[in-house]
Every structure is written in C-alpha cells, then in structure tokens.
Design a protein around this motif. Structure first.
Motif, PDB file in Angstrom:
ATOM      1  N   PRO A  76      -0.385  -4.361 -13.624  1.00  0.00           N
ATOM      2  CA  PRO A  76       0.676  -5.182 -12.983  1.00  0.00           C
ATOM      3  C   PRO A  76       2.201  -4.565 -13.513  1.00  0.00           C
ATOM      4  O   PRO A  76       3.095  -4.368 -12.685  1.00  0.00           O
ATOM      5  CB  PRO A  76       0.643  -6.588 -13.475  1.00  0.00           C
TER       6      PRO A  76
ATOM      7  N   THR B 262      -4.040  -7.937  -9.879  1.00  0.00           N
ATOM      8  CA  THR B 262      -2.965  -9.085  -9.907  1.00  0.00           C
ATOM      9  C   THR B 262      -3.338 -10.051 -10.939  1.00  0.00           C
ATOM     10  O   THR B 262      -2.942 -11.154 -11.046  1.00  0.00           O
ATOM     11  CB  THR B 262      -3.630  -9.816  -8.539  1.00  0.00           C
TER      12      THR B 262
ATOM     13  N   GLN C  30       2.915  -9.420  -7.633  1.00  0.00           N
ATOM     14  CA  GLN C  30       2.251  -8.095  -7.322  1.00  0.00           C
ATOM     15  C   GLN C  30       2.100  -7.798  -5.691  1.00  0.00           C
ATOM     16  O   GLN C  30       2.010  -6.491  -5.274  1.00  0.00           O
ATOM     17  CB  GLN C  30       0.760  -8.107  -7.832  1.00  0.00           C
TER      18      GLN C  30
ATOM     19  N   VAL D  92      -7.258  -5.596  -3.899  1.00  0.00           N
ATOM     20  CA  VAL D  92      -6.597  -6.551  -4.814  1.00  0.00           C
ATOM     21  C   VAL D  92      -7.556  -7.170  -5.932  1.00  0.00           C
ATOM     22  O   VAL D  92      -8.918  -7.393  -5.318  1.00  0.00           O
ATOM     23  CB  VAL D  92      -5.640  -7.731  -4.373  1.00  0.00           C
TER      24      VAL D  92
ATOM     25  N   CYS E  26      -2.686 -12.458  -0.159  1.00  0.00           N
ATOM     26  CA  CYS E  26      -3.206 -11.093  -0.085  1.00  0.00           C
ATOM     27  C   CYS E  26      -3.357 -10.733   1.109  1.00  0.00           C
ATOM     28  O   CYS E  26      -3.068  -9.585   1.627  1.00  0.00           O
ATOM     29  CB  CYS E  26      -4.453 -10.979  -0.865  1.00  0.00           C
TER      30      CYS E  26
END
Ligand SMILES: O=C(CO)[C@H](O)[C@H](O)COP(=O)(O)O
Ligand SMILES: [Fe+2]
Length: 224
Positions: A122, A143, A157, A175, A187
């Motif tokens: 991150p 994430t 993110q 992700v 996402c």
C-alpha cells in the motif's frame, strides 16, 4: 475496460485449515475458483510465516491441472524462482520493494517458464511498478499490508487500480486483501479483473455462490 480481459477469481487459502490444504484447495476449485492464490511468507519481508515450495509441490502432485499463482512475500524473490518452477507454479508474483534488479528477476521467471506478477504494498507508489509493466503479465495492487489474512480492505488503493486501468487497458490487474462481497464493487469499478479473496470465500456459507457473485460483479463492470 477492455472486453477481452477475463474476470478471474483466485481464492487465497491463507486462512483455511492448512492441515487440509489439498481438500480445501480442491473444494475451492470445485466451487468455481479460476485459480489458486498461494501466499508464501518468509518471516523477513513480512512478520509471518506460511509455507514454501515443498508444500506447493505436494499440492501440485495432487492437483494436476489448476493454475497456481504464488504470492511471494519474501525478502529475496530471486532465490525461490527455480524451486517454485520445479514445484509446478504457473505464475510467480513477487514484491518489487526488496529487489535491486527487477528486470533480472522478471527475466529469470520467464526463462523458468512461469508468468510474471509484480506486486506493490500500500505505501509503494504505482509509478514504481509502471516502468516494469512491459516485462510482466500482471500487476498486484495490495489492498492490505501484506502478512496476514482477514484485514480491512484499503479503499484508498483504488486510485492505483484506476490509474493502471486507464493507461493499460489490456493489463491484468489483481487486488488482494480484504476483498469480498462488500468490497468487490469498488475493485470492479476501479478496473481490477483478477480478484484474490481469502476470508470472505473460505468462511462463506455458500462458497460457490460467493465466488460467482465476485465474478459476476467484475464481469458486469467490464461490460460497461
Ligand atoms: O496476501 C495476503 C496477505 O498478505 C492474502 O492473500 C490476503 O490477505 C487474502 O486474505 P483476505 O481476503 O482474508 O484478506
Ligand atoms: Fe496474497
């Protein structure tokens, strides 16, 4: 988003009953998983330990045809390329943060017959990974802070995912961390097409329905 990218769901077995690794993995595949995301931790890059290539090789002996991605949360990713290729890994996803020569590691992974995944934590800017995209098959935007399953999804993110999707319409973007039915919408809308989900899938009452829901959400976003 480009229509020929595939929506793929790769459950993480990190928080499953690891004494039953084969049964848990086969169950996920029977329930519709597109690939298996195997979290390898060395106690150095992250403050946790999981398993290495001997365990992956045993799993491969029992599961012949599934796509195995290893998420290498290790201090020296170059060290494990050859053993993981020998263990039957299809995609070797490593963190670029501890690596001096990312291009050399990418080359070695390819030479060993595996696909290349590039992962960032991150706190790592997306620009750090962009320069290597042409050498890779996928970028993983973490994430959560790597190291443990069951953590809270970091929505901030998504700016990285959005940026990558905008500039690289054909790139596989994964992700990983805190992704499940409650967070898949973020996402998918940001442009991720490869979805790792651990706790949410392992702990689901209906694993097949959860995997399908995750895939359907991504497919729907891709068709818009
Ligand atoms: O790489 C990881 C942790 O470092 C795991 O893949 C990830 O955390 C998946 O588990 P969950 O969905 O429970 O967060
Ligand atoms: Fe992971």
């Amino acid at each position: 988003m480009a229509k020929h990218l595939k929506a793929l769901i790769g459950p993480s077995i990190l928080n499953s009953d690891l004494s039953r690794l084969y049964e848990e993995s086969q169950k996920l595949l029977d329930n519709g998983a597109d690939y298996l995301h195997l979290d390898v931790m060395d106690g150095h890059f992250v403050p946790n330990l999981t398993f290495g290539h001997p365990v992956v090789k045993c799993l491969r002996n029992k599961i012949k045809d599934a796509f195995f991605e290893t998420h290498m949360m290790v201090a020296n990713p170059e060290q494990w390329i050859s053993p993981m290729a020998d263990a039957g890994v299809n995609q070797y996803t490593f963190h670029i943060e501890p690596v001096d020569d990312v291009e050399r590691v990418c080359r070695k992974i390819k030479e060993s017959g595996m696909k290349v995944g590039l992962a960032i934590k991150p706190g790592t800017p997306v620009s750090d990974v962009e320069k290597y995209i042409s050498m890779s098959d996928m970028v993983l935007i973490m994430t959560v802070e790597p190291g443990f399953g069951g953590q809270k999804f970091m929505e901030d993110q998504m700016i990285k995912v959005r940026h990558l999707r905008e500039h690289y319409p054909l790139l596989n973007i994964e992700v990983d961390g805190g992704v499940g039915p409650a967070t898949i919408g973020c996402c998918a809308n940001a442009g991720a097409n490869m979805i790792v989900s651990g706790t949410a899938v392992i702990g689901a009452q209906d694993q097949a329905a959860t995997i399908k829901q995750l895939r359907d959400t991504v497919q729907q976003a891709m068709s818009q």
